[in-house]
Design an enzyme around this catalytic site. Sequence first.
Site, PDB file in Angstrom:
ATOM      1  N   LYS A 266       0.849  -1.195   0.000  1.00 55.79           N
ATOM      2  CA  LYS A 266       0.000   0.000   0.000  1.00 55.79           C
ATOM      3  C   LYS A 266       0.881   1.240   0.000  1.00 55.79           C
ATOM      4  CE  LYS A 266      -3.194   2.606   2.947  1.00 55.79           C
ATOM      5  NZ  LYS A 266      -3.879   2.657   4.261  1.00 55.79           N
ATOM      6  N   ASP A 271      -2.594  10.454   3.324  1.00 55.85           N
ATOM      7  CA  ASP A 271      -3.994  10.076   3.445  1.00 55.85           C
ATOM      8  C   ASP A 271      -4.749  11.116   4.265  1.00 55.85           C
ATOM      9  OD1 ASP A 271      -6.411   8.838   3.502  1.00 55.85           O
ATOM     10  OD2 ASP A 271      -5.849   7.343   4.996  1.00 55.85           O
ATOM     11  N   LYS A 278     -10.213  13.089   7.726  1.00 55.25           N
ATOM     12  CA  LYS A 278      -9.739  12.779   9.069  1.00 55.25           C
ATOM     13  C   LYS A 278      -9.759  14.028   9.939  1.00 55.25           C
ATOM     14  CE  LYS A 278      -6.402   9.201   7.661  1.00 55.25           C
ATOM     15  NZ  LYS A 278      -6.928   8.061   8.427  1.00 55.25           N
ATOM     16  N   ASP A 290       1.558   6.535   5.548  1.00 56.93           N
ATOM     17  CA  ASP A 290       0.576   5.599   5.012  1.00 56.93           C
ATOM     18  C   ASP A 290       1.072   4.884   3.755  1.00 56.93           C
ATOM     19  OD1 ASP A 290      -1.844   4.415   5.596  1.00 56.93           O
ATOM     20  OD2 ASP A 290      -3.023   5.779   4.362  1.00 56.93           O
ATOM     21  N   ASP A 349     -12.142   6.960   3.598  1.00 55.31           N
ATOM     22  CA  ASP A 349     -10.952   6.789   4.434  1.00 55.31           C
ATOM     23  C   ASP A 349     -10.595   5.319   4.599  1.00 55.31           C
ATOM     24  OD1 ASP A 349      -8.801   7.633   5.931  1.00 55.31           O
ATOM     25  OD2 ASP A 349      -9.929   7.755   7.812  1.00 55.31           O
ATOM     26  N   GLU A 351      -9.482   3.561   2.076  1.00 54.49           N
ATOM     27  CA  GLU A 351      -9.003   3.589   0.695  1.00 54.49           C
ATOM     28  C   GLU A 351      -7.907   2.584   0.410  1.00 54.49           C
ATOM     29  OE1 GLU A 351      -5.669   4.951   2.608  1.00 54.49           O
ATOM     30  OE2 GLU A 351      -7.734   5.526   3.030  1.00 54.49           O
ATOM     31  N   ARG A 353      -7.543  -0.559   1.023  1.00 48.31           N
ATOM     32  CA  ARG A 353      -8.010  -1.840   0.481  1.00 48.31           C
ATOM     33  C   ARG A 353      -8.438  -1.707  -0.983  1.00 48.31           C
ATOM     34  NH1 ARG A 353     -12.204  -2.114   5.245  1.00 48.31           N
ATOM     35  NH2 ARG A 353     -10.436  -0.963   6.107  1.00 48.31           N
TER      36      ARG A 353
END
Length: 525
Positions: A266, A271, A278, A290, A349, A351, A353
Site C-alpha cells: 500500500k 492520506d 480525518k 501511510d 478513508d 481507501e 483496500r
Amino acid sequence: MTVVIDPAFDPVPSLERSTRVSVSHRPPEGPGATAVFVASEGELPGGASRIGREALAAAGFTGAANQTLLLPGAPLRVLVGTGEKGIETDAQLRDAVAAFARAAREAGSLAVDLTDLLASGDWDAGIAVQAAIEGAVLARYRYDALKGDPSTVALDELMLQIAEEHAEAAEFGVERGLVLARTAALARDLANTPPRHLSAVKFAEVIERLAPEFGLEAKVFDRQALIELGAGGLLGVNAGSVEEPRMIKVSYRPADPDGHLALIGKGIMYDSGGISLKPSNAMHAAMKFDMMGAAAVFSSMTALRELGVATAVTGWLMCTDNMPSGSATKLGDVLTIRGGKTVEVKNTDAEGRLVMADGLVLATEDDSVADRRPDAIVDIATLTGAAMMALGTRTAAMLANNDAVAAQLEAAAEATDENIWRFPLDHRYRDQLKSSTADLSNIGGQYAGVILAALFLGEFVDGTPWGHLDIAGTMQAESDDLWRSAGSTGFGARLLAEFAAAFEKPRVEEADTEAGETAEDSEPC
C-alpha cells in the site's frame, strides 16, 4: 497543478552513509566507546568490578535489561544492563547493543565484545553478529535530510570482538547484518520524507533510479496505463488529487528460480481521508507514513540479491495520495476493480483496500515466471485503526488463508523481532461486506475491523496462498526506543526480506482458519 519543491532532493540519504564493521579476536584499538554487559545478579564483569554493586546502585544502575550508565574515560565505557539471566536471544542482544549505541550517541566508533557470549556454545556466531550490527546501526539511524545540523553523530565504525574459531560464521553475519540494516533504513527514509517531497510520481522516479543498483527491474504505470488496465480502485482513490497515481512493478529474477512470490504494498503517499476527512490531530499528521507498505516491499527487494534469494519475487506498489476536492470519489460511488468486481465506497478513508485490490488481482494474473501464477502472495499495508486498537504499537496483525504462509511469516517476524499476531480469517463476518448496489462494500460495520479488511482483500486473491500484514499500529515510533528510532520504524522491510530468503512453496489448502474476535475499526488509515 503539481508543486515542485526541489527536483534535486534525495529522499533516501541513508544510502549515502555506511558503517564499517570490523571483526577480530583481538581487542579493538581506539574505539570512542565500549560496551560492558552487566547482569542484575552475579559477578560483575571486569569493566564494572572495581566499582562494586553498591556504588552502581547508588548511581541508579541495577543491571535491569537495557539500562545504561556512562563511565567517563578514554574510551567511554557504557554499562548495559542485561537483567537477571543475561542475554539469551538475538532479540535481547539487538536491544542491548541498541541501548549501548544510543547511550554513546556522541561516539563515532563503538566496540562490543561478544567473546563471552559466544563461549557458552548456545549461540550461532553469525546470528549474534547480525543482531549486534542491526542494533547498533538502526539505533543510530537519523532522518536529517531537511536539517541544517544533523541531530545524531554518524556511526562510522562498529568493532566486534569474537574468538578466532567463530570468524567464518561471523563473516556471514556481517554481510547479512549490514544488508538488513540498510534495508530498514531505506524504508525509514522513504516513509519519513514529507509528502510534498515524495509524491507517487517522485517515488516511481526514485525506484527507477535505484532498482538497477540492486539487480531489480522496475516498470512504471502512469494514469493512462492504469486506465487501460482497468485499475479502478487506484484511480478512484486518486480522483481527488492533482498528483498522478503510479503503480510500480518491481521484479527480481534469479537464475533458475525455484518459485515465485508476489508482494503487494500500500502506497498512499498522504492520506487525508478524502471526502471522509480525518480530524486534524496527531494521527492525521502521521499520514505521510501511510505508504509504508510500499516502502517495505521495495526496500525488502533491495536485499534479495545480496541475501542470495533463489525465489523470483515481484513487487506491486500501489501509489497515490488520498485527497478531498470537487473531483474526489464520493460516498456511494461504485468503483470497478481490475478483473470486473465492483465496490461501493461507503467510507473514502478506507481507501487502502481499494488500491490493494487492483494489485492483488494483477498479481494473480502474473505468469511471468515459468508461465505460472505466484506460489504465494503477501500484502502489507497500514490498513486499519482497529489493528492499533487491538495490538498497540509494537505488534502488527497478520491474517492468512494458508497455514504454511502464516508459519513462514511468523518465523520471519521471530528472526527480525518485528512482532506479528495472527488473527482468524473469520468468514462468518463476510455478509457485512455486502452492498445493495455493487458486489462489495469497502467497509463492513462497526466491529471486527481487522478481519473485515482482510476478508475484503481475500476476495481478490483467487485462491492463491496468501498472507496479509496490517502494520498500522507499528508504522511509527513517537520517540527513540532502542533500535526503533523516532519517526518511521521501517517495519516489514527486514521481515519481508527474511521471509523471501527462507520462502518455501506452500501447499494449497482447501479451507481457511476461521472463528475469533477482534477490535473495532474506529479510524481506517
